[in-house]
Motif scaffolding. Structure first.
Motif, PDB file in Angstrom:
ATOM      1  N   LEU A   1      23.533 -39.783  23.922  1.00  0.00           N
ATOM      2  CA  LEU A   1      23.539 -38.838  25.027  1.00  0.00           C
ATOM      3  C   LEU A   1      22.153 -38.815  25.658  1.00  0.00           C
ATOM      4  CD1 LEU A   1      24.745 -36.374  26.640  1.00  0.00           C
ATOM      5  CD2 LEU A   1      23.821 -34.943  24.804  1.00  0.00           C
ATOM      6  N   VAL A   2      22.108 -38.953  26.978  1.00  0.00           N
ATOM      7  CA  VAL A   2      20.846 -38.861  27.725  1.00  0.00           C
ATOM      8  C   VAL A   2      20.966 -37.695  28.698  1.00  0.00           C
ATOM      9  CG1 VAL A   2      19.223 -40.022  29.262  1.00  0.00           C
ATOM     10  CG2 VAL A   2      20.470 -41.351  27.532  1.00  0.00           C
ATOM     11  N   THR A   3      19.959 -36.825  28.674  1.00  0.00           N
ATOM     12  CA  THR A   3      19.932 -35.703  29.604  1.00  0.00           C
ATOM     13  C   THR A   3      18.502 -35.439  30.039  1.00  0.00           C
ATOM     14  OG1 THR A   3      20.671 -33.415  29.958  1.00  0.00           O
ATOM     15  CG2 THR A   3      19.713 -33.928  27.801  1.00  0.00           C
ATOM     16  N   GLN A   4      18.358 -34.684  31.124  1.00  0.00           N
ATOM     17  CA  GLN A   4      17.025 -34.365  31.644  1.00  0.00           C
ATOM     18  C   GLN A   4      17.027 -32.941  32.198  1.00  0.00           C
ATOM     19  OE1 GLN A   4      15.624 -35.877  35.528  1.00  0.00           O
ATOM     20  NE2 GLN A   4      13.813 -36.647  34.469  1.00  0.00           N
ATOM     21  N   VAL A   5      15.932 -32.225  31.951  1.00  0.00           N
ATOM     22  CA  VAL A   5      15.770 -30.898  32.547  1.00  0.00           C
ATOM     23  C   VAL A   5      14.417 -30.821  33.255  1.00  0.00           C
ATOM     24  CG1 VAL A   5      17.269 -29.598  31.005  1.00  0.00           C
ATOM     25  CG2 VAL A   5      14.894 -29.984  30.345  1.00  0.00           C
ATOM     26  N   LEU A   6      14.374 -29.990  34.295  1.00  0.00           N
ATOM     27  CA  LEU A   6      13.141 -29.717  35.023  1.00  0.00           C
ATOM     28  C   LEU A   6      12.530 -28.415  34.522  1.00  0.00           C
ATOM     29  CD1 LEU A   6      14.343 -30.486  38.660  1.00  0.00           C
ATOM     30  CD2 LEU A   6      12.662 -31.802  37.378  1.00  0.00           C
ATOM     31  N   GLY A   7      11.211 -28.406  34.423  1.00  0.00           N
ATOM     32  CA  GLY A   7      10.526 -27.180  34.069  1.00  0.00           C
ATOM     33  C   GLY A   7      10.372 -26.246  35.261  1.00  0.00           C
ATOM     34  N   ASN A   8       9.920 -25.037  34.976  1.00  0.00           N
ATOM     35  CA  ASN A   8       9.697 -24.041  36.023  1.00  0.00           C
ATOM     36  C   ASN A   8       8.226 -23.710  36.249  1.00  0.00           C
ATOM     37  OD1 ASN A   8      12.207 -23.383  37.191  1.00  0.00           O
ATOM     38  ND2 ASN A   8      12.777 -22.182  35.389  1.00  0.00           N
ATOM     39  N   VAL A   9       7.391 -23.871  35.225  1.00  0.00           N
ATOM     40  CA  VAL A   9       6.000 -23.463  35.315  1.00  0.00           C
ATOM     41  C   VAL A   9       5.202 -24.409  36.214  1.00  0.00           C
ATOM     42  CG1 VAL A   9       3.906 -22.953  34.011  1.00  0.00           C
ATOM     43  CG2 VAL A   9       6.147 -22.458  33.011  1.00  0.00           C
ATOM     44  N   PHE A  10       4.554 -23.868  37.219  1.00  0.00           N
ATOM     45  CA  PHE A  10       3.704 -24.619  38.162  1.00  0.00           C
ATOM     46  C   PHE A  10       4.462 -25.617  39.033  1.00  0.00           C
ATOM     47  CE2 PHE A  10       0.490 -24.087  34.533  1.00  0.00           C
ATOM     48  CZ  PHE A  10       0.040 -22.880  35.023  1.00  0.00           C
ATOM     49  N   MET A  11       5.765 -25.563  39.035  1.00  0.00           N
ATOM     50  CA  MET A  11       6.537 -26.448  39.902  1.00  0.00           C
ATOM     51  C   MET A  11       6.633 -25.820  41.293  1.00  0.00           C
ATOM     52  SD  MET A  11       7.282 -29.037  37.923  1.00  0.00           S
ATOM     53  CE  MET A  11       8.790 -29.957  38.232  1.00  0.00           C
ATOM     54  N   LYS A  12       6.953 -26.643  42.293  1.00  0.00           N
ATOM     55  CA  LYS A  12       6.936 -26.172  43.684  1.00  0.00           C
ATOM     56  C   LYS A  12       8.091 -25.224  43.988  1.00  0.00           C
ATOM     57  CE  LYS A  12       4.459 -30.123  45.598  1.00  0.00           C
ATOM     58  NZ  LYS A  12       4.510 -31.264  46.559  1.00  0.00           N
ATOM     59  N   ARG A  13       9.154 -25.303  43.217  1.00  0.00           N
ATOM     60  CA  ARG A  13      10.279 -24.395  43.407  1.00  0.00           C
ATOM     61  C   ARG A  13      10.820 -23.987  42.047  1.00  0.00           C
ATOM     62  NH1 ARG A  13      15.856 -27.520  44.638  1.00  0.00           N
ATOM     63  NH2 ARG A  13      16.540 -25.797  43.334  1.00  0.00           N
TER      64      ARG A  13
ATOM     65  N   GLN B   1      23.188 -25.562  26.394  1.00  0.00           N
ATOM     66  CA  GLN B   1      24.623 -25.714  26.625  1.00  0.00           C
ATOM     67  C   GLN B   1      25.073 -27.146  26.334  1.00  0.00           C
ATOM     68  OE1 GLN B   1      25.835 -24.452  30.527  1.00  0.00           O
ATOM     69  NE2 GLN B   1      27.983 -24.948  30.207  1.00  0.00           N
ATOM     70  N   VAL B   2      24.282 -28.124  26.761  1.00  0.00           N
ATOM     71  CA  VAL B   2      24.630 -29.526  26.520  1.00  0.00           C
ATOM     72  C   VAL B   2      24.560 -29.862  25.039  1.00  0.00           C
ATOM     73  CG1 VAL B   2      23.862 -31.906  26.894  1.00  0.00           C
ATOM     74  CG2 VAL B   2      23.970 -30.315  28.820  1.00  0.00           C
ATOM     75  N   LEU B   3      23.535 -29.402  24.350  1.00  0.00           N
ATOM     76  CA  LEU B   3      23.368 -29.723  22.933  1.00  0.00           C
ATOM     77  C   LEU B   3      24.421 -29.031  22.070  1.00  0.00           C
ATOM     78  CD1 LEU B   3      19.469 -29.660  22.584  1.00  0.00           C
ATOM     79  CD2 LEU B   3      20.974 -31.630  22.936  1.00  0.00           C
ATOM     80  N   ARG B   4      24.829 -27.844  22.448  1.00  0.00           N
ATOM     81  CA  ARG B   4      25.901 -27.168  21.706  1.00  0.00           C
ATOM     82  C   ARG B   4      27.229 -27.905  21.849  1.00  0.00           C
ATOM     83  NH1 ARG B   4      25.154 -21.924  19.857  1.00  0.00           N
ATOM     84  NH2 ARG B   4      23.133 -20.995  20.387  1.00  0.00           N
ATOM     85  N   ALA B   5      27.456 -28.485  23.038  1.00  0.00           N
ATOM     86  CA  ALA B   5      28.711 -29.206  23.285  1.00  0.00           C
ATOM     87  C   ALA B   5      28.711 -30.596  22.661  1.00  0.00           C
ATOM     88  CB  ALA B   5      28.958 -29.316  24.789  1.00  0.00           C
ATOM     89  N   ASN B   6      27.513 -31.094  22.312  1.00  0.00           N
ATOM     90  CA  ASN B   6      27.394 -32.455  21.770  1.00  0.00           C
ATOM     91  C   ASN B   6      26.487 -32.440  20.545  1.00  0.00           C
ATOM     92  OD1 ASN B   6      28.642 -34.261  24.107  1.00  0.00           O
ATOM     93  ND2 ASN B   6      27.351 -32.702  25.086  1.00  0.00           N
TER      94      ASN B   6
ATOM     95  N   ASP C   1      17.123 -22.083  34.647  1.00  0.00           N
ATOM     96  CA  ASP C   1      16.472 -22.027  33.342  1.00  0.00           C
ATOM     97  C   ASP C   1      16.723 -23.305  32.546  1.00  0.00           C
ATOM     98  OD1 ASP C   1      15.401 -21.267  30.881  1.00  0.00           O
ATOM     99  OD2 ASP C   1      17.253 -20.279  30.285  1.00  0.00           O
ATOM    100  N   PRO C   2      15.677 -24.079  32.220  1.00  0.00           N
ATOM    101  CA  PRO C   2      15.882 -25.322  31.481  1.00  0.00           C
ATOM    102  C   PRO C   2      16.338 -25.113  30.046  1.00  0.00           C
ATOM    103  CG  PRO C   2      13.534 -24.888  31.724  1.00  0.00           C
ATOM    104  CD  PRO C   2      14.246 -23.877  32.570  1.00  0.00           C
ATOM    105  N   PHE C   3      15.949 -24.003  29.433  1.00  0.00           N
ATOM    106  CA  PHE C   3      16.302 -23.756  28.037  1.00  0.00           C
ATOM    107  C   PHE C   3      17.810 -23.530  27.873  1.00  0.00           C
ATOM    108  CE2 PHE C   3      11.822 -22.913  28.295  1.00  0.00           C
ATOM    109  CZ  PHE C   3      11.315 -23.395  27.109  1.00  0.00           C
ATOM    110  N   SER C   4      18.369 -22.682  28.710  1.00  0.00           N
ATOM    111  CA  SER C   4      19.809 -22.440  28.607  1.00  0.00           C
ATOM    112  C   SER C   4      20.604 -23.651  29.063  1.00  0.00           C
ATOM    113  CB  SER C   4      20.207 -21.208  29.426  1.00  0.00           C
ATOM    114  OG  SER C   4      19.879 -21.365  30.791  1.00  0.00           O
TER     115      SER C   4
END
Length: 270
Positions: free
Chosen positions: A112-124, A135-140, A128-131
């Motif tokens: 399984l390959v997945t990617q999340v974006l952070g929120n700290v210091f990002m332009k927008r 959700q993906v890890l609980r399902a897999n 929430d990357p944690f939730s």
């Protein structure tokens, strides 16, 4: 499973390094699966379909993107056609493509390959990357329908990457950071068995300012004025990334090594 992750491919120099070196590395290291972050592969901003195809043909099994995922507008439709491209999981609910997908290696093992974006210091602010990753890890569950799981955490802040790494510890095989283009020296196996690196760095010319020719960034820092566009540096690139070996039964990491090949950085390889 032997997994190689390569950090942000930066412009022509990065694409050239991947094209010239990756196939040989797959053979020499007997790699089972290769993931490449390529969100800056086209002129330092986004990824075109042609450049995506070239990176896949060079030996990548999957391409991850990032906050510049759709800077090249054709990616809006191409990521729907090419299932080997993963955009950020928490980008936007209506974004095209997929933020997580299961693939198979040559032996039929599922990763399984997945990617999340952070929120700290990002332009927008993104979702929430944690939730999102939870959700993906609980399902897999690791070791269940996925023999390995790789999470690309595309964040500005090292603290947010570290927190996400520990959030995923024991539930993913690999958590590796991208986005800053600066490689960190903290490759490790966390307490519950997940391989971790705060940032894989970039596949690009390090005689630069994070992959760009230095003149314009330096002018902006010194004078506060914009004169021209940022231009990707085009000298010899360093391949930067992370090599991980995992246990097929548990999916947890058994070995982790930083990768630096060619260019100006001191070589480091398995």
């Amino acid at each position: 499973m032997k997994i190689l992750f390569l950090g942000d491919v930066m412009g022509r120099a990065g694409r050239r390094a991947v094209s010239e070196r990756l196939k040989k590395l797959r053979e020499e290291w007997r790699l089972d699966f290769v993931v490449v972050n390529a969100e800056n592969a086209t002129s330092g901003a986004g990824l075109t379909a042609a450049h995506a195809k070239a990176i896949l043909e060079a030996g990548a099994d999957v391409i991850t993107l990032g906050d510049h995922a759709f800077d090249q507008r054709e990616m809006l439709t191409f990521c729907e056609q090419e299932k080997r491209i993963i955009r950020p999981l928490n980008f936007a609910k209506g974004a095209p493509g997929s933020g997580a997908r299961i693939f198979k290696d040559a032996r039929g093992r599922q990763i399984l390959v997945t990617q999340v974006l952070g929120n700290v210091f990002m332009k927008r602010a993104f979702d929430d990357p944690f939730s999102a990753v939870d959700q993906v890890l609980r399902a897999n569950p690791l070791g269940g329908n996925a023999q390995a799981i790789l999470v690309d955490v595309h964040c500005e802040a090292t603290s947010e990457k570290m927190a996400l790494g520990r959030w995923c510890d024991g539930r993913a095989s690999v958590v590796v950071g991208t986005h800053t283009h600066v490689p960190t020296g903290d490759a490790m196996i966390l307490g519950k068995g997940t391989a971790y690196l705060t940032d894989a760095g970039m596949c690009g010319d390090y005689n630069s300012v994070i992959g760009m020719e230095a003149e314009e960034p330096m002018r902006r820092f010194v004078t506060g004025m914009v004169k021209g566009r940022f231009t990707p540096a085009n000298g010899e690139a360093t391949l930067s990334g992370l090599y991980v070996e995992t246990d097929d039964r548990t999916g947890l990491a058994t070995r982790v090594e930083m990768v630096r090949i060619g260019g100006r950085l001191q070589d480091a390889r398995p």
